[in-house]
Each structure stands twice: as structure tokens, then as C-alpha cells.
Design a protein around this motif. Structure first.
Motif, PDB file in Angstrom:
ATOM      1  N   CYS A  62     -21.511 -40.604  29.086  1.00 45.23           N
ATOM      2  CA  CYS A  62     -21.535 -39.846  27.835  1.00 45.23           C
ATOM      3  C   CYS A  62     -20.430 -40.350  26.916  1.00 45.23           C
ATOM      4  O   CYS A  62     -19.280 -40.507  27.352  1.00 45.23           O
ATOM      5  CB  CYS A  62     -21.331 -38.362  28.127  1.00 45.23           C
ATOM      6  N   PHE A 128     -27.381 -33.015  23.386  1.00 48.29           N
ATOM      7  CA  PHE A 128     -28.313 -33.868  24.100  1.00 48.29           C
ATOM      8  C   PHE A 128     -29.419 -34.328  23.153  1.00 48.29           C
ATOM      9  O   PHE A 128     -29.870 -33.586  22.282  1.00 48.29           O
ATOM     10  CB  PHE A 128     -28.949 -33.102  25.271  1.00 48.29           C
ATOM     11  N   ILE A 135     -30.292 -28.964  31.131  1.00 48.61           N
ATOM     12  CA  ILE A 135     -28.857 -28.831  30.865  1.00 48.61           C
ATOM     13  C   ILE A 135     -28.225 -27.809  31.811  1.00 48.61           C
ATOM     14  O   ILE A 135     -27.081 -27.398  31.615  1.00 48.61           O
ATOM     15  CB  ILE A 135     -28.600 -28.431  29.397  1.00 48.61           C
TER      16      ILE A 135
END
Length: 335
Positions: A62, A128, A135
Motif C-alpha cells: 500500500c 480502496f 475490507i
């Protein structure tokens, strides 16, 4: 199953990250190191890309933009101006079993979440990309969540049969005015139109022209999109869209319109001809990106798109929550 190691990537590892972006669903141009570095440079942000490794293989990660507020609060976000989403990614599962795919997702996201919680962030916000649906490794562990929306316009549909009366009238007006559409590679044209639109509201454009120059160069380098413009019969550009290619779609990333021509149907003509162009090149859908902005929703709905949710998660420290409350109270009193 071997464990997951999470750490910040070195710039020398960004090529490996970009390969993951290409293979991951839903990896986007917004996730690539080149895009993130443009945002870092133009917005003067601290960029960090974190990778999740299994036995030395990059299997997820990420990007984050990190900011220190007055040396007191440390905040992080996966998004910034003109980048609606750029959150966690994971390697595609090879399994055909849903239970196995979910297990693999959680085996990557849980260590990533735990790692972030140890970094001392007072606030961390992850958005996202559309298509990333699970999630729960965050919401099951105390993170707040929010739902956002975009619109998908299927390129397999009959666009003429799905147009509202208002959009049909705008297309007729644009045709009657002799407007045409074409591909353009001139960022100055886009920024001029954007500046005109913001001047009408006595506002500055959200980002300087240099940002769009660099985006255009990136698009051309990676063959990752194009700009479509509407022009008068005299060749004056009156509206423009910058479109980015996804794996199965084109993302209508941003648009600009000369307000003096807003009644000529130039924006509707762009969407209509983009639909025909992208369908001829076997894209499956258009991501219209405007579902969170009320002023744009009525216009977009005139093309009968499908409403698609995507998600964000947030974790805040007590110190950050108290500072945010104080800020809101102080500014409300000032107002």
C-alpha cells in the motif's frame, strides 16, 4: 503458510511494485510509482510505498502520503488531490475457491494493518480502488469505514436506447452547432479550459499546470490514456476529458469546460463519442468517477450508468480526534 513481512520499499524496488500493480486486481495507474512520485513532487508530500513479502516475493502492499502537522500530529493517507483511490493491493489468487481467495486476502491485509498500527500514525486513511470488496481485516479490528461511489457505463449496452431526453437534446444541440471531437495531446489546452472554469467561480485550479504536464508525459510514456476534446467548427477547444486506461475500462479521470459554451452540449458529445470509440477498441466499461459530486450526478445519470460502491477505512488516535474536534469548534465560533 509462511508469514508475511511488511516493510517500506526502497526506490530501487519500485519497478517490482509496478509489476505487482500490473498484475493485481484492481491495480490502477494511481498505484504506480510514477503517478505517486508526480503527486509527491507537486504537492511536496512524503511518499512511502510499503510492501508485503512472502518468502521474498512481493505479494501486496500500500502507498501512503505521510505528513507531520506542526510537529505534533503524524497523519497518513493513501490518497491526495486528483487521486481518488490508491489503497492496498494484493497479488491475484490462483485459486478458484472463494474461501481460499478470502483466506489469502486476509493473510496479507492483517499483517499490513498490524504494521500500520505500529508506525505511530495519529490518523491513517486508506481508500480502496473499486473492485476491492473485502475490507473486513480493518473493520473487524476497530477501524471506521465509509462507502463512496462511482459510475460504470457498460460499453456492451445500446447507448442510444439509454440516453435521457436531456442528453439527447444536448447531443442534437452540439451537432447543430457543428461541434466535433478528436484526440489531443496538448496539456495547455486542458489547463486553459480548467482555468476558465475556475475563474468563473473566482477560484484557483486545484493543482498547477506543471502537474498536468507531467501526467501527460506519463500517459504518453506508458500509453496509458488520452485526452478527448470538443471543438467548434473554427477549431476552438471548448471541453476536454483526460481518460486513463484500466485493465478492462477507461477512467474518465478529469474534465474541463469553457463555461461560455456550457449550453452547446459539448460535454455530452464527448461522453457519447468516447463511448463509441472505447467500445470499438473492446473496452468493457467506462468508469465515470463523478458519483460523489452532487452537481455532476444528474448529468451522468442521463447516460444510465450503474452505481458502484468502493470503500475507505480510517483509524484515529484519541489525540487526533480531540484536535479535530477543537479545530471544528474553533472555526465554527470564528465563522
Amino acid at each position: 503458510m509462511d508469514g508475511i513481512e511488511v516493510r517500506e520499499l526502497l526506490p530501487s524496488e519500485y519497478k517490482e511494485w509496478n509489476l505487482l500493480v500490473e498484475k493485481a486486481q484492481p491495480g490502477t495507474l494511481f498505484h504506480t510509482s510514477e503517478w505517486l512520485e508526480i503527486c509527491r513532487d507537486v504537492l511536496s508530500k512524503d511518499l512511502r510505498i510499503y510492501g508485503c513479502f512472502r518468502n521474498g516475493e512481493l505479494v501486496g502492499g500500500c502507498p501512503l502520503f505521510v505528513k507531520n502537522i506542526k510537529g505534533v500530529l503524524k497523519v497518513a493517507s493513501s490518497t491526495c488531490k486528483m487521486t481518488s483511490y490508491s489503497g492496498p493491493l494484493i497479488k491475484e489468487s490462483a485459486s478458484s475457491r472463494a474461501s481460499k481467495r478470502i483466506q489469502e486476502t486476509h493473510e496479507i491485509l492483517n499483517p499490513l494493518r498490524e504494521f500500520f498500527c505500529k508506525q505511530g500514525f495519529d490518523s491513517i486513511h486508506l481508500t480502496f480502488a473499486p473492485g476491492f470488496e473485502d475490507i473486513r481485516p480493518f473493520t473487524w479490528n476497530g477501524w471506521d469505514s465509509a462507502v463512496h461511489y462511482t459510475h460504470y457505463l457498460s460499453l456492451k449496452e445500446n447507448i442510444d436506447g439509454n440516453l435521457s431526453g436531456g442528453r439527447q437534446m444536448e447531443l442534437k444541440t452540439a451537432t447543430g452547432a457543428g461541434l466535433k471531437t478528436r484526440v489531443s495531446n496538448d496539456p495547455e489546452t486542458y489547463y486553459r479550459l480548467l482555468s476558465l472554469a475556475y475563474e468563473k467561480k473566482n477560484l484557483e485550479p486545484p493543482l498547477p499546470g506543471g502537474f498536468y504536464d507531467r501526467v501527460f508525459k506519463l500517459i504518453q510514456k506508458k500509453s496509458a490514456g488520452y485526452m478527448f476534446v470538443s471543438e467548434t467548427p473554427e477549431g476552438e477547444a471548448v471541453a476536454a476529458h483526460i481518460n486513463l486506461y484500466g485493465k478492462k475500462c477507461a477512467v474518465i479521470w478529469t474534465s474541463a469546460l469553457n463555461p461560455d459554451f456550457d449550453r452547446l452540449g459539448s460535454n455530452a458529445l464527448l461522453y457519447y463519442n468516447e463511448f463509441l470509440d472505447l467500445r470499438s477498441r473492446n473496452f468493457e466499461y467506462m468508469n465515470l468517477m463523478a458519483a460523489n459530486i452532487p452537481v455532476f450526478v444528474d448529468f451522468i445519470m442521463g447516460f444510465s450508468p450503474e452505481l458502484i460502491p468502493y470503500y475507505s477505512v480510517t483509524l484515529e488516535s484519541k489525540k487526533y480526534s480531540a484536535a479535530k474536534t477543537l479545530y471544528k469548534t474553533t472555526h465554527k465560533e470564528t465563522y
